[in-house]
Motif scaffolding. Structure first.
Motif, PDB file in Angstrom:
ATOM      1  N   ARG A  95      -7.070  -1.973  13.304  1.00 46.26           N
ATOM      2  CA  ARG A  95      -5.771  -1.344  13.043  1.00 46.26           C
ATOM      3  C   ARG A  95      -5.795   0.148  13.378  1.00 46.26           C
ATOM      4  O   ARG A  95      -4.762   0.760  13.536  1.00 46.26           O
ATOM      5  N   HIS A 129      -5.863  -7.461  15.336  1.00 47.94           N
ATOM      6  CA  HIS A 129      -4.584  -6.880  14.937  1.00 47.94           C
ATOM      7  C   HIS A 129      -3.766  -6.444  16.148  1.00 47.94           C
ATOM      8  O   HIS A 129      -2.564  -6.725  16.229  1.00 47.94           O
ATOM      9  N   ASP A 169       7.056  -7.748  10.448  1.00 50.75           N
ATOM     10  CA  ASP A 169       7.270  -6.524  11.252  1.00 50.75           C
ATOM     11  C   ASP A 169       7.359  -6.858  12.745  1.00 50.75           C
ATOM     12  O   ASP A 169       7.026  -7.967  13.178  1.00 50.75           O
ATOM     13  N   LYS A 192       9.601  -3.556   9.401  1.00 50.45           N
ATOM     14  CA  LYS A 192       8.859  -2.905   8.318  1.00 50.45           C
ATOM     15  C   LYS A 192       8.579  -1.462   8.724  1.00 50.45           C
ATOM     16  O   LYS A 192       8.272  -1.187   9.878  1.00 50.45           O
ATOM     17  N   ARG A 194       6.128   1.739   7.676  1.00 51.18           N
ATOM     18  CA  ARG A 194       5.002   2.168   6.835  1.00 51.18           C
ATOM     19  C   ARG A 194       4.879   3.680   6.924  1.00 51.18           C
ATOM     20  O   ARG A 194       4.820   4.239   8.017  1.00 51.18           O
ATOM     21  N   ASP A 219       1.499 -13.524   9.235  1.00 54.22           N
ATOM     22  CA  ASP A 219       0.888 -12.213   9.468  1.00 54.22           C
ATOM     23  C   ASP A 219      -0.556 -12.401   9.889  1.00 54.22           C
ATOM     24  O   ASP A 219      -1.148 -13.451   9.629  1.00 54.22           O
ATOM     25  N   ASP A 220      -1.119 -11.387  10.541  1.00 53.76           N
ATOM     26  CA  ASP A 220      -2.543 -11.490  10.890  1.00 53.76           C
ATOM     27  C   ASP A 220      -3.410 -11.230   9.664  1.00 53.76           C
ATOM     28  O   ASP A 220      -4.359 -11.971   9.398  1.00 53.76           O
ATOM     29  N   ILE A 221      -3.049 -10.207   8.894  1.00 53.83           N
ATOM     30  CA  ILE A 221      -3.876  -9.788   7.755  1.00 53.83           C
ATOM     31  C   ILE A 221      -2.999  -9.707   6.508  1.00 53.83           C
ATOM     32  O   ILE A 221      -1.879  -9.192   6.569  1.00 53.83           O
ATOM     33  N   SER A 223      -3.754  -7.768   3.183  1.00 52.03           N
ATOM     34  CA  SER A 223      -4.784  -6.918   2.586  1.00 52.03           C
ATOM     35  C   SER A 223      -4.411  -6.581   1.144  1.00 52.03           C
ATOM     36  O   SER A 223      -4.836  -7.255   0.210  1.00 52.03           O
ATOM     37  N   THR A 224      -3.550  -5.610   0.939  1.00 53.99           N
ATOM     38  CA  THR A 224      -3.079  -5.327  -0.427  1.00 53.99           C
ATOM     39  C   THR A 224      -1.988  -6.306  -0.845  1.00 53.99           C
ATOM     40  O   THR A 224      -1.656  -6.411  -2.030  1.00 53.99           O
ATOM     41  N   GLY A 225      -1.391  -6.971   0.136  1.00 52.58           N
ATOM     42  CA  GLY A 225      -0.290  -7.903  -0.136  1.00 52.58           C
ATOM     43  C   GLY A 225       1.065  -7.203  -0.160  1.00 52.58           C
ATOM     44  O   GLY A 225       2.101  -7.861  -0.286  1.00 52.58           O
ATOM     45  N   GLY A 226       1.051  -5.880   0.006  1.00 52.33           N
ATOM     46  CA  GLY A 226       2.297  -5.105  -0.070  1.00 52.33           C
ATOM     47  C   GLY A 226       3.340  -5.541   0.951  1.00 52.33           C
ATOM     48  O   GLY A 226       4.520  -5.707   0.614  1.00 52.33           O
ATOM     49  N   SER A 227       2.919  -5.753   2.201  1.00 50.88           N
ATOM     50  CA  SER A 227       3.887  -6.103   3.256  1.00 50.88           C
ATOM     51  C   SER A 227       4.543  -7.448   2.951  1.00 50.88           C
ATOM     52  O   SER A 227       5.771  -7.596   3.047  1.00 50.88           O
TER      53      SER A 227
HETATM   54  C1  R5P Z   1      -0.024  -4.524   9.784  1.00 54.50           C
HETATM   55  O1  R5P Z   1       0.801  -4.260  10.640  1.00 54.50           O
HETATM   56  C2  R5P Z   1      -0.641  -5.883   9.629  1.00 54.50           C
HETATM   57  O2  R5P Z   1      -0.151  -6.792  10.563  1.00 54.50           O
HETATM   58  C3  R5P Z   1      -0.438  -6.419   8.221  1.00 54.50           C
HETATM   59  O3  R5P Z   1       0.940  -6.644   8.010  1.00 54.50           O
HETATM   60  C4  R5P Z   1      -0.941  -5.456   7.201  1.00 54.50           C
HETATM   61  O4  R5P Z   1      -2.228  -5.038   7.552  1.00 54.50           O
HETATM   62  C5  R5P Z   1      -0.955  -6.066   5.848  1.00 54.50           C
HETATM   63  O5  R5P Z   1      -1.430  -5.131   4.933  1.00 54.50           O
HETATM   64  P1  R5P Z   1      -0.985  -5.165   3.432  1.00 54.50           P
HETATM   65  O6  R5P Z   1      -1.257  -6.544   2.926  1.00 54.50           O
HETATM   66  O7  R5P Z   1      -1.877  -4.126   2.771  1.00 54.50           O
HETATM   67  O8  R5P Z   1       0.457  -4.800   3.375  1.00 54.50           O
END
Ligand code: R5P
Length: 295
Positions: A95, A129, A169, A192, A194, A219-221, A223-227
């Motif tokens: 990223r 990513h 996003d 989205k 950020r 989504d690919d990742i 992480s915090t789950g915020g998105s």
């Molecule tokens: C960012 O553009 C990635 O595609 C994921 O949406 C992002 O990394 C997810 O991160 P988080 O779960 O912390 O929102």
């Protein structure tokens, strides 16, 4: 013909062993010691001179520890005379592929140089990513996708009601469209934003009526789950009956999974990152991909 070996790294032991089994290749055991201060020490217990070795090691958290273990393993194998290939199912730092704010390091470029210095001759990964990150590697670097596998899994295991596939996003639009085409479903791309300094995310409102439909966020990742949480809140406001989130890399830091469950989201991930939601096994696509290399 070189002898091909699969070396499952400590972070991807089960996956590596399964890939080796599918390819009918021998497993090269990596011996690991972690010292009380957190340092890792790697030992290779047999001769590997002139062998070609694929080290399978994902670099999920603790990111730096897993990355260093990959580099140490590759370096030692290379020093012992092996040709070293790296397969990092989750590639950390992808990223950070540009200087978003002046003065920021392009971390993936440093990772690429470290891999080269460790003797790695080729890198493969899953759903990186951003493909732009691959350009920093001075040796062949490729990404394969687990999105079709995830989509097939949802199609076969859930009876979704008039599903709509949603990207949280713009950057994930191609992934979500690919997922939607396997599911033969409609696709919606959210916007989205950020904050580059605080990392805080917000999702723009959309004028759609999704009354009574099921939604699958892709989504690919996570992480915090915020998105996903922000996107799910919006989808529920639009009348969605149930929100699912399919992701390749379920990093799910801290209480991310509990928060998503509380927000009404069912998460489905792959085993690039072992977790409670890693229901989709990527071993078949890894083995198929590596079978074109290990010849
Ligand atoms: C960012 O553009 C990635 O595609 C994921 O949406 C992002 O990394 C997810 O991160 P988080 O779960 O912390 O929102």
């Amino acid at each position: 013909m070189p002898q091909w070996l699969i070396a499952p790294g400590p972070a991807s032991r089960d996956l590596g062993v399964e890939v080796a089994r599918r390819l009918g290749l021998e497993v090269l055991d990596i011996e690991l010691t972690v010292f009380p201060d957190g340092e890792s020490k790697i030992k290779i217990g047999r001769e590997v001179k002139k062998a070609s070795v694929v080290v399978i090691q994902s670099t999920y958290p603790p990111v730096d520890r897993n990355l260093m273990q990959l580099l140490f393993t590759a370096h030692k194998l290379s020093e012992m005379g092996a040709e070293v290939y790296a397969f990092a199912p989750y590639l950390a730092y992808a990223r950070q592929d540009k200087e978003f704010l002046k003065g920021e390091v392009v971390s993936i470029a440093v990772v690429a140089r470290l891999m080269r210095a460790a003797g790695i001759k080729r890198l493969d990964t899953v759903d990186i990513h951003s493909v732009n990150a691959l350009a920093y590697f001075a040796f062949p670097a490729h990404t394969i996708s687990a999105i079709p596998l995830l989509a097939e899994y949802l199609k076969s295991n859930y009876s979704l009601k008039d599903p709509i596939v949603v990207s949280p996003d713009l950057g994930g639009a191609v992934r979500a469209e690919g997922f939607a085409s396997v599911m033969k479903a409609e696709c919606l791309v959210l916007k989205k934003v950020r904050d580059k300094v605080t990392g805080e995310v917000s999702v723009e409102d959309v004028k759609v009526n999704l009354e009574g439909r099921d939604a699958v966020l892709v989504d690919d990742i996570i992480s915090t789950g915020g998105s996903v949480e922000k996107a799910a809140t919006l989808l529920y406001k639009k009348g969605v009956k149930k929100v699912y989130a399919a992701c390749t890399h379920p990093i799910l830091l801290g209480d991310a999974l509990e928060r998503l469950v509380r927000a009404g989201v069912e998460v489905i991930g792959t085993n690039t990152v072992p977790s409670a939601v890693s229901k989709v096994d990527i071993a078949p696509i890894c083995a198929t991909h590596l079978s074109t290399i290990c010849t």
